[in-house]
Motif scaffolding. Sequence first.
Motif, mmCIF file in Angstrom:
data_model
loop_
_atom_site.group_PDB
_atom_site.id
_atom_site.type_symbol
_atom_site.label_atom_id
_atom_site.label_comp_id
_atom_site.label_asym_id
_atom_site.label_seq_id
_atom_site.Cartn_x
_atom_site.Cartn_y
_atom_site.Cartn_z
ATOM 1 N N SER A 131 0.847 -1.188 0.000
ATOM 2 C CA SER A 131 0.000 0.000 0.000
ATOM 3 C C SER A 131 0.885 1.242 0.000
ATOM 4 O O SER A 131 1.875 1.304 0.728
ATOM 5 C CB SER A 131 -0.894 0.000 1.247
ATOM 6 N N ILE A 132 0.546 2.231 -0.819
ATOM 7 C CA ILE A 132 1.277 3.494 -0.812
ATOM 8 C C ILE A 132 0.657 4.375 0.261
ATOM 9 O O ILE A 132 -0.494 4.803 0.144
ATOM 10 C CB ILE A 132 1.228 4.181 -2.188
ATOM 11 N N ALA A 133 1.411 4.606 1.318
ATOM 12 C CA ALA A 133 0.890 5.260 2.524
ATOM 13 C C ALA A 133 1.241 6.747 2.523
ATOM 14 O O ALA A 133 2.312 7.149 2.990
ATOM 15 C CB ALA A 133 1.427 4.572 3.777
ATOM 16 N N LEU A 134 0.343 7.568 1.984
ATOM 17 C CA LEU A 134 0.551 9.017 1.908
ATOM 18 C C LEU A 134 0.790 9.567 3.309
ATOM 19 O O LEU A 134 0.017 9.293 4.226
ATOM 20 C CB LEU A 134 -0.673 9.702 1.301
ATOM 21 N N GLU A 135 1.844 10.360 3.449
ATOM 22 C CA GLU A 135 2.218 10.830 4.782
ATOM 23 C C GLU A 135 1.637 12.208 5.088
ATOM 24 O O GLU A 135 1.633 13.093 4.227
ATOM 25 C CB GLU A 135 3.753 10.864 4.901
ATOM 26 N N THR A 136 1.155 12.371 6.316
ATOM 27 C CA THR A 136 0.727 13.695 6.776
ATOM 28 C C THR A 136 1.956 14.590 6.891
ATOM 29 O O THR A 136 2.956 14.207 7.482
ATOM 30 C CB THR A 136 0.033 13.605 8.143
ATOM 31 N N MET A 137 1.868 15.781 6.320
ATOM 32 C CA MET A 137 3.043 16.656 6.253
ATOM 33 C C MET A 137 2.891 17.879 7.156
ATOM 34 O O MET A 137 1.783 18.264 7.528
ATOM 35 C CB MET A 137 3.280 17.092 4.805
ATOM 36 N N ALA A 138 4.034 18.509 7.474
ATOM 37 C CA ALA A 138 4.051 19.622 8.429
ATOM 38 C C ALA A 138 3.666 20.960 7.805
ATOM 39 O O ALA A 138 3.321 21.906 8.509
ATOM 40 C CB ALA A 138 5.445 19.742 9.053
ATOM 41 N N GLY A 139 3.751 21.053 6.462
ATOM 42 C CA GLY A 139 3.433 22.320 5.800
ATOM 43 C C GLY A 139 4.634 23.216 5.629
ATOM 44 O O GLY A 139 4.502 24.431 5.489
ATOM 45 N N LYS A 140 5.824 22.606 5.611
ATOM 46 C CA LYS A 140 7.057 23.364 5.386
ATOM 47 C C LYS A 140 7.123 23.756 3.911
ATOM 48 O O LYS A 140 6.887 22.922 3.026
ATOM 49 C CB LYS A 140 8.256 22.482 5.765
ATOM 50 N N GLY A 141 7.408 25.007 3.625
ATOM 51 C CA GLY A 141 7.485 25.442 2.236
ATOM 52 C C GLY A 141 6.146 25.316 1.538
ATOM 53 O O GLY A 141 5.126 25.798 2.032
ATOM 54 N N THR A 142 6.139 24.628 0.397
ATOM 55 C CA THR A 142 4.887 24.475 -0.369
ATOM 56 C C THR A 142 4.387 23.018 -0.358
ATOM 57 O O THR A 142 3.711 22.589 -1.289
ATOM 58 C CB THR A 142 5.079 24.956 -1.827
ATOM 59 N N GLU A 143 4.724 22.294 0.697
ATOM 60 C CA GLU A 143 4.256 20.907 0.820
ATOM 61 C C GLU A 143 2.730 20.812 0.735
ATOM 62 O O GLU A 143 2.018 21.692 1.221
ATOM 63 C CB GLU A 143 4.662 20.328 2.181
ATOM 64 N N VAL A 144 2.260 19.733 0.151
ATOM 65 C CA VAL A 144 0.836 19.396 0.231
ATOM 66 C C VAL A 144 0.691 18.126 1.074
ATOM 67 O O VAL A 144 1.661 17.437 1.348
ATOM 68 C CB VAL A 144 0.204 19.212 -1.166
ATOM 69 N N GLY A 145 -0.546 17.854 1.484
ATOM 70 C CA GLY A 145 -0.787 16.740 2.395
ATOM 71 C C GLY A 145 -0.709 17.180 3.837
ATOM 72 O O GLY A 145 -0.489 16.377 4.739
ATOM 73 N N ILE A 146 -0.922 18.492 4.082
ATOM 74 C CA ILE A 146 -0.819 19.010 5.451
ATOM 75 C C ILE A 146 -2.136 18.914 6.210
ATOM 76 O O ILE A 146 -2.162 19.099 7.416
ATOM 77 C CB ILE A 146 -0.290 20.466 5.473
ATOM 78 N N THR A 147 -3.226 18.622 5.501
ATOM 79 C CA THR A 147 -4.518 18.396 6.156
ATOM 80 C C THR A 147 -5.084 17.062 5.689
ATOM 81 O O THR A 147 -4.731 16.568 4.609
ATOM 82 C CB THR A 147 -5.543 19.510 5.824
ATOM 83 N N PHE A 148 -5.975 16.513 6.491
ATOM 84 C CA PHE A 148 -6.629 15.262 6.101
ATOM 85 C C PHE A 148 -7.457 15.479 4.830
ATOM 86 O O PHE A 148 -7.576 14.577 3.996
ATOM 87 C CB PHE A 148 -7.524 14.749 7.230
ATOM 88 N N GLU A 149 -8.009 16.687 4.689
ATOM 89 C CA GLU A 149 -8.803 16.995 3.493
ATOM 90 C C GLU A 149 -7.943 16.928 2.232
ATOM 91 O O GLU A 149 -8.398 16.421 1.188
ATOM 92 C CB GLU A 149 -9.437 18.386 3.628
ATOM 93 N N GLN A 150 -6.708 17.436 2.306
ATOM 94 C CA GLN A 150 -5.828 17.371 1.136
ATOM 95 C C GLN A 150 -5.484 15.927 0.777
ATOM 96 O O GLN A 150 -5.447 15.568 -0.408
ATOM 97 C CB GLN A 150 -4.542 18.174 1.386
ATOM 98 N N LEU A 151 -5.225 15.109 1.785
ATOM 99 C CA LEU A 151 -4.944 13.695 1.519
ATOM 100 C C LEU A 151 -6.169 13.019 0.896
ATOM 101 O O LEU A 151 -6.035 12.222 -0.043
ATOM 102 C CB LEU A 151 -4.534 12.977 2.805
ATOM 103 N N ALA A 152 -7.360 13.359 1.388
ATOM 104 C CA ALA A 152 -8.596 12.789 0.843
ATOM 105 C C ALA A 152 -8.766 13.173 -0.626
ATOM 106 O O ALA A 152 -9.252 12.373 -1.442
ATOM 107 C CB ALA A 152 -9.801 13.253 1.658
ATOM 108 N N GLU A 153 -8.356 14.392 -0.985
ATOM 109 C CA GLU A 153 -8.441 14.830 -2.386
ATOM 110 C C GLU A 153 -7.505 14.026 -3.272
ATOM 111 O O GLU A 153 -7.831 13.740 -4.431
ATOM 112 C CB GLU A 153 -8.113 16.322 -2.491
#
Length: 290
Positions: free
Chosen positions: A132-154
């Motif tokens: 399984s490719i396990a998308l990681e929750t990110m801290a929001g450093k710079g222009t990272e995406v995946g910083i909210t559960f909503e972004q991961l859901a998208e």
Amino acid sequence: MKAPNMLAGSAKEAHSYGANAMMIFTGAPQNTRRKDVSEMNIEEGQRLLKLYGIDHIIGHAPYIVNLGNTVKPEKLPFGISFMHDEIARADALGIEALSFHPGAHLKQGPEVAIKQIGQALNEAISSDQKVSIALETMAGKGTEVGITFEQLAEIFDNCQQNDKLSVTMDTCHMSDAGYDVKNDFDGVLNDFDHIIGLDKLSVIHLNDSKNEMGSHKDRHDNIGFGKIGFEALNYVANHPQLENVPKIMETPYVKKDENDKKGIAPYKAEITMLRAQEFDPQMREKLIKA
């Protein structure tokens, strides 16, 4: 994994910490050069994993793969091809989940990056893959995406083969992104369940943070020595709803002083504290003296 022992060497190292789960990179985390699976000492490694009772092998994709880069579209085919091959390597190694930093939008806006990441993963995925490719929750450093559960859901929504996707929860990253891991982890878990679903949680990266909640910094600290603290991280580690989710620590090596380049691995001491559910404020001093 390091040559020449590769998977077998990783198994021995994890066993030396008293671990029953481990995480490996298939090569250096900062580049995409990889050895053929025939050189990864898989048979001996899997024998040792079984012998040592290490039940979970987690992988981590290299940090430099950015499927969200729309500034240089010519790089996307390589990223997709690399991830496709990384999935095959993970399956050969027996990795159950591959933690993956979703990417960064490079000032083009998170929406375009999220769409491209989902579509690119869909191309990389093999319908018969086990990992399984396990998308990681990110801290929001710079222009990272995946910083909210909503972004991961998208990202899930933009990937047709999203049955092959899951999530890695990183406690440091979530706290730095603004989730109250320290005081209301049950609330965080409840939000995750409503937005993505607990059945999609495959890995927890259990890390303390050097920074306050919402700092968007991403600087890990040893368990109990950071701003999240031992009580909260012990609660996560021993949470009844997460009993079967492997917990991986990516905490910093303990260094004697600023001239100490290598440092001492803290994992055995941290695992001991979490199993005893008791914080040792002298843990780092004891490692240095030993």
